[in-house]
Design a protein around this motif. Structure first.
Motif, PDB file in Angstrom:
ATOM      1  N   ASP A 235     -10.724 -19.129 -18.727  1.00 27.29           N
ATOM      2  CA  ASP A 235      -9.089 -17.977 -18.096  1.00 27.29           C
ATOM      3  C   ASP A 235      -7.644 -17.926 -19.271  1.00 27.29           C
ATOM      4  N   ASP A 236      -6.442 -17.062 -18.576  1.00 32.31           N
ATOM      5  CA  ASP A 236      -5.390 -17.591 -19.578  1.00 32.31           C
ATOM      6  C   ASP A 236      -5.771 -17.329 -22.059  1.00 32.31           C
ATOM      7  N   PHE A 237      -6.808 -15.848 -21.464  1.00 35.21           N
ATOM      8  CA  PHE A 237      -7.466 -15.765 -22.780  1.00 35.21           C
ATOM      9  C   PHE A 237      -5.828 -15.378 -24.177  1.00 35.21           C
ATOM     10  N   GLN A 238      -5.749 -14.796 -22.632  1.00 35.77           N
ATOM     11  CA  GLN A 238      -4.195 -13.716 -24.123  1.00 35.77           C
ATOM     12  C   GLN A 238      -3.020 -14.683 -24.253  1.00 35.77           C
ATOM     13  N   ASP A 239      -3.035 -16.220 -24.225  1.00 34.10           N
ATOM     14  CA  ASP A 239      -2.782 -17.175 -24.926  1.00 34.10           C
ATOM     15  C   ASP A 239      -2.847 -17.757 -26.280  1.00 34.10           C
ATOM     16  N   ILE A 240      -4.113 -17.012 -26.456  1.00 37.94           N
ATOM     17  CA  ILE A 240      -4.722 -16.409 -28.188  1.00 37.94           C
ATOM     18  C   ILE A 240      -3.845 -15.817 -28.910  1.00 37.94           C
ATOM     19  N   PHE A 241      -3.178 -14.593 -28.552  1.00 40.60           N
ATOM     20  CA  PHE A 241      -3.292 -13.494 -28.934  1.00 40.60           C
ATOM     21  C   PHE A 241      -1.840 -13.896 -29.736  1.00 40.60           C
ATOM     22  N   ILE A 242      -1.263 -13.488 -30.529  1.00 40.80           N
ATOM     23  CA  ILE A 242       0.282 -13.032 -31.111  1.00 40.80           C
ATOM     24  C   ILE A 242       1.247 -12.487 -30.525  1.00 40.80           C
ATOM     25  N   PRO A 243       2.032 -13.645 -30.341  1.00 40.42           N
ATOM     26  CA  PRO A 243       2.790 -13.220 -29.864  1.00 40.42           C
ATOM     27  C   PRO A 243       4.122 -12.290 -30.167  1.00 40.42           C
ATOM     28  N   GLY A 244       5.128 -10.651 -29.937  1.00 38.14           N
ATOM     29  CA  GLY A 244       5.722 -10.086 -31.017  1.00 38.14           C
ATOM     30  C   GLY A 244       4.800  -9.224 -32.053  1.00 38.14           C
ATOM     31  N   GLN A 245       3.971  -9.137 -31.611  1.00 37.50           N
ATOM     32  CA  GLN A 245       2.846  -7.955 -32.383  1.00 37.50           C
ATOM     33  C   GLN A 245       1.991  -7.026 -31.158  1.00 37.50           C
ATOM     34  N   LEU A 246       1.630  -5.670 -31.554  1.00 35.46           N
ATOM     35  CA  LEU A 246       0.589  -5.323 -30.820  1.00 35.46           C
ATOM     36  C   LEU A 246      -0.203  -6.178 -29.650  1.00 35.46           C
ATOM     37  N   ALA A 247      -0.531  -6.041 -28.031  1.00 34.32           N
ATOM     38  CA  ALA A 247      -1.192  -6.554 -28.151  1.00 34.32           C
ATOM     39  C   ALA A 247      -2.592  -6.910 -28.356  1.00 34.32           C
ATOM     40  N   GLY A 248      -3.343  -8.025 -27.973  1.00 31.75           N
ATOM     41  CA  GLY A 248      -4.950  -8.478 -28.178  1.00 31.75           C
ATOM     42  C   GLY A 248      -5.306  -8.717 -29.572  1.00 31.75           C
ATOM     43  N   HIS A 249      -4.197  -9.033 -30.450  1.00 31.65           N
ATOM     44  CA  HIS A 249      -4.538  -9.487 -31.639  1.00 31.65           C
ATOM     45  C   HIS A 249      -4.561 -11.411 -31.638  1.00 31.65           C
ATOM     46  N   TYR A 250      -5.298 -11.510 -32.229  1.00 29.96           N
ATOM     47  CA  TYR A 250      -5.931 -13.075 -32.363  1.00 29.96           C
ATOM     48  C   TYR A 250      -5.029 -14.040 -33.326  1.00 29.96           C
ATOM     49  N   GLN A 251      -4.069 -14.733 -32.961  1.00 31.34           N
ATOM     50  CA  GLN A 251      -3.831 -15.641 -34.208  1.00 31.34           C
ATOM     51  C   GLN A 251      -4.503 -15.835 -35.346  1.00 31.34           C
ATOM     52  N   PRO A 252      -4.232 -16.413 -36.425  1.00 28.08           N
ATOM     53  CA  PRO A 252      -4.698 -16.853 -37.628  1.00 28.08           C
ATOM     54  C   PRO A 252      -5.867 -17.996 -36.895  1.00 28.08           C
ATOM     55  N   GLU A 253      -4.722 -19.020 -36.199  1.00 25.54           N
ATOM     56  CA  GLU A 253      -6.486 -20.398 -35.790  1.00 25.54           C
ATOM     57  C   GLU A 253      -7.233 -19.773 -34.801  1.00 25.54           C
ATOM     58  N   ALA A 254      -7.473 -18.636 -34.430  1.00 28.09           N
ATOM     59  CA  ALA A 254      -8.210 -18.444 -33.325  1.00 28.09           C
ATOM     60  C   ALA A 254      -9.083 -17.287 -33.611  1.00 28.09           C
ATOM     61  N   GLN A 255      -9.174 -17.542 -34.407  1.00 30.40           N
ATOM     62  CA  GLN A 255     -10.387 -16.360 -35.207  1.00 30.40           C
ATOM     63  C   GLN A 255     -11.644 -16.533 -35.148  1.00 30.40           C
ATOM     64  N   ASP A 256     -12.047 -17.263 -34.307  1.00 32.05           N
ATOM     65  CA  ASP A 256     -13.563 -17.905 -34.173  1.00 32.05           C
ATOM     66  C   ASP A 256     -13.706 -17.810 -32.581  1.00 32.05           C
ATOM     67  N   TYR A 257     -12.998 -17.382 -32.051  1.00 29.96           N
ATOM     68  CA  TYR A 257     -12.535 -16.532 -30.580  1.00 29.96           C
ATOM     69  C   TYR A 257     -13.326 -15.543 -30.886  1.00 29.96           C
ATOM     70  N   HIS A 258     -13.412 -14.306 -31.923  1.00 33.24           N
ATOM     71  CA  HIS A 258     -13.449 -13.262 -32.144  1.00 33.24           C
ATOM     72  C   HIS A 258     -14.845 -12.670 -32.585  1.00 33.24           C
ATOM     73  N   THR A 259     -15.325 -14.437 -33.789  1.00 34.04           N
ATOM     74  CA  THR A 259     -16.709 -14.718 -33.718  1.00 34.04           C
ATOM     75  C   THR A 259     -17.637 -14.916 -32.822  1.00 34.04           C
ATOM     76  N   LEU A 260     -17.164 -15.126 -31.532  1.00 32.39           N
ATOM     77  CA  LEU A 260     -17.822 -15.891 -29.533  1.00 32.39           C
ATOM     78  C   LEU A 260     -17.787 -14.833 -29.210  1.00 32.39           C
ATOM     79  N   LEU A 261     -16.803 -14.047 -29.348  1.00 31.77           N
ATOM     80  CA  LEU A 261     -17.332 -12.782 -29.118  1.00 31.77           C
ATOM     81  C   LEU A 261     -17.571 -12.237 -29.123  1.00 31.77           C
ATOM     82  N   THR A 262     -17.542 -11.185 -30.766  1.00 29.71           N
ATOM     83  CA  THR A 262     -18.777 -10.391 -30.672  1.00 29.71           C
ATOM     84  C   THR A 262     -20.353 -11.027 -30.756  1.00 29.71           C
ATOM     85  N   LYS A 263     -21.224 -12.314 -31.389  1.00 34.75           N
ATOM     86  CA  LYS A 263     -22.188 -12.623 -31.442  1.00 34.75           C
ATOM     87  C   LYS A 263     -22.367 -12.787 -29.891  1.00 34.75           C
ATOM     88  N   ILE A 264     -21.872 -13.036 -28.853  1.00 31.42           N
ATOM     89  CA  ILE A 264     -22.788 -13.534 -27.458  1.00 31.42           C
ATOM     90  C   ILE A 264     -23.047 -11.881 -27.248  1.00 31.42           C
TER      91      ILE A 264
END
Length: 445
Positions: A235-264
């Protein structure tokens, strides 16, 4: 049998079985699938709705009988209880054998195989999930989730929409009705878990305290998802996105979530990751649904008068006008209903004479959060939209704003993925800003 089940349901809910519930029970007793029950009549309901209704019945019966009732054991469990010496059913003078179409299970059989013992272990961690006290009608959305989760076994699902629109309540409601579908159900909030590794460590060590953590933890998590049928909710997945930028872009320290979504979506397993977010993830768009097993449920506001009755506004033409102005948003409608009752003596027509769209303090706070998350280009576009009540075309925006074509198109797309901008198709495509968001921007520009 129907009398017995009816007594249990009436004791738990205060209501007797309705016609659909009776048809479902009779169909299950005859060994029919949900699809076959649907095709044989069932008042025209589809198999997903019948499945949801069945699971509600199983939950009631499980609580009344203190047993884990599900589709696979419903018949023989009811038969065994009716035949037991302690049974007070009193409908027949001898044991019944009405369930001939499959082998009966013996409830006191001991599981000796370690593999079977492992598969029989259930674990549910819903400590961070909300308790649903009142649920607005989302029958269609519940059926969609049932189809994706139970029939299609989708490994990656997202439920997205505005804050307060009912995303979390919808998912929790579905889980309450379908808990038996998964060996393990775990609910985590990004807001309370700083890193993905923290979430994985907690999952692995809580489900099995004897687990020895190995790195990379993602690999160990994928083994876990392969070994048992698991529903993992983030839940609250938007909290790992960067505020002040276009929607849905991961914060640098949250790139492992990108890997999780791809690999799953790529590895072989039997589980589902379900993410709940206020912003549509750019990665979910990049993963083509034609090639990847993913689904996205966009939750919108209510369009029927039922929600108006639930919040005390009735179904007059004036109430319908409020429904449209506040976009069918359940929380907004509830707050406005309270204002009308306390400050306008429940006179909706008088409330509508106000020149500006009234925003409660909570709405203003929420809109401020939305606006602060926008990129500079999005803010410029949103401010321009707020100056007009009419839809505006992309061509007109391009002429009015000093933005490059790339910034304008990406900005419009991002605002749509934040659910504050709607595309309207007539002779061409035009865009309309959320009335509530427009009213908020006007208040400070």
């Amino acid at each position: 049998m129907l009398q017995f089940v009816d007594r249990l349901v009436e004791k738990q809910t205060g209501e007797h079985l309705n016609n659909l519930q009776k048809e479902i029970i009779q169909g299950l007793w005859q060994g029919k699938t949900y699809q076959e029950i649907s095709e044989s009549g069932a008042n025209g309901y589809n198999e997903n709705y019948i499945g949801d209704t069945s699971r509600q019945l199983f939950k009631v019966l499980s609580e009344q009988l203190d047993e884990d009732i599900k589709k696979s054991n419903f018949c023989w469990t009811i038969e065994r209880i009716i035949n037991s010496p302690q049974s007070l059913v009193g409908v027949v003078n001898q044991n019944i054998t009405w369930c001939p179409y499959h082998d009966r299970a013996v409830t006191n059989d001991k599981i000796t195989s370690p593999e079977l013992a492992k598969s029989a272990t259930k674990y549910h961690d819903l400590s961070l999930a909300p308790k649903i006290r009142k649920f607005c009608d989302r029958t269609t959305e519940l059926s969609i989730l049932s189809n994706w989760l139970c029939n299609q076994n989708m490994p990656l699902i997202s439920v997205v929409g505005r804050a307060g629109i009912g995303k979390t309540s919808l998912v929790k409601r579905w889980i309450d009705l379908n808990l038996e579908q998964f060996d393990t159900v775990i609910w985590k909030s990004i807001r309370f878990s700083p890193t993905l590794n923290t979430i994985i460590e907690d999952i692995l060590t809580t489900v099995n305290p004897d687990t020895i953590l190995t790195h990379p933890l993602l690999t160990q998590l994928f083994h876990f998802l392969r070994d048992r049928r698991c529903l993992l909710v983030l839940d609250d997945f938007q909290d790992i996105f960067i505020p002040g930028q276009l929607a849905g872009h991961y914060q640098p320290e949250a790139q492992d979530y990108h890997t999780l979504l791809t690999k799953i979506t790529e590895i072989d397993h039997q589980s589902t990751l379900l993410i709940i977010s206020q912003e549509k993830n750019q990665q979910m768009i990049a993963l083509d649904a034609e090639l990847y097993p993913i689904k996205c449920l966009e939750l919108r506001g209510f369009e029927t008068t039922e929600i108006l009755k639930n919040v005390g506004l009735g179904d007059s033409d004036s109430a319908l006008q409020i429904l449209k102005s506040y976009e069918g948003h359940p929380i907004y409608l509830k707050e406005i209903s309270s204002l009308i009752q306390t400050l306008f003596s429940s006179n909706i027509a008088e409330f509508l004479t106000e020149e500006d769209l009234i925003l409660t303090q909570n709405m203003q706070t929420q809109m401020k959060t939305y606006f602060n998350r926008l990129s500079p280009a999005e803010q410029q576009i949103a401010i321009h939209f707020s100056q007009s009540n009419l839809p505006i075309s992309r061509e007109q925006l391009k002429a009015d704003l000093s933005l490059s074509s790339t910034d304008l198109i990406n900005g419009l797309d991002s605002l749509k993925r934040r659910y504050v901008l709607t595309a309207i198709e007539s002779e061409g495509i035009a865009f309309r800003l959320s009335p509530v968001f427009r009213a908020y921007i006007r208040s400070f520009t």
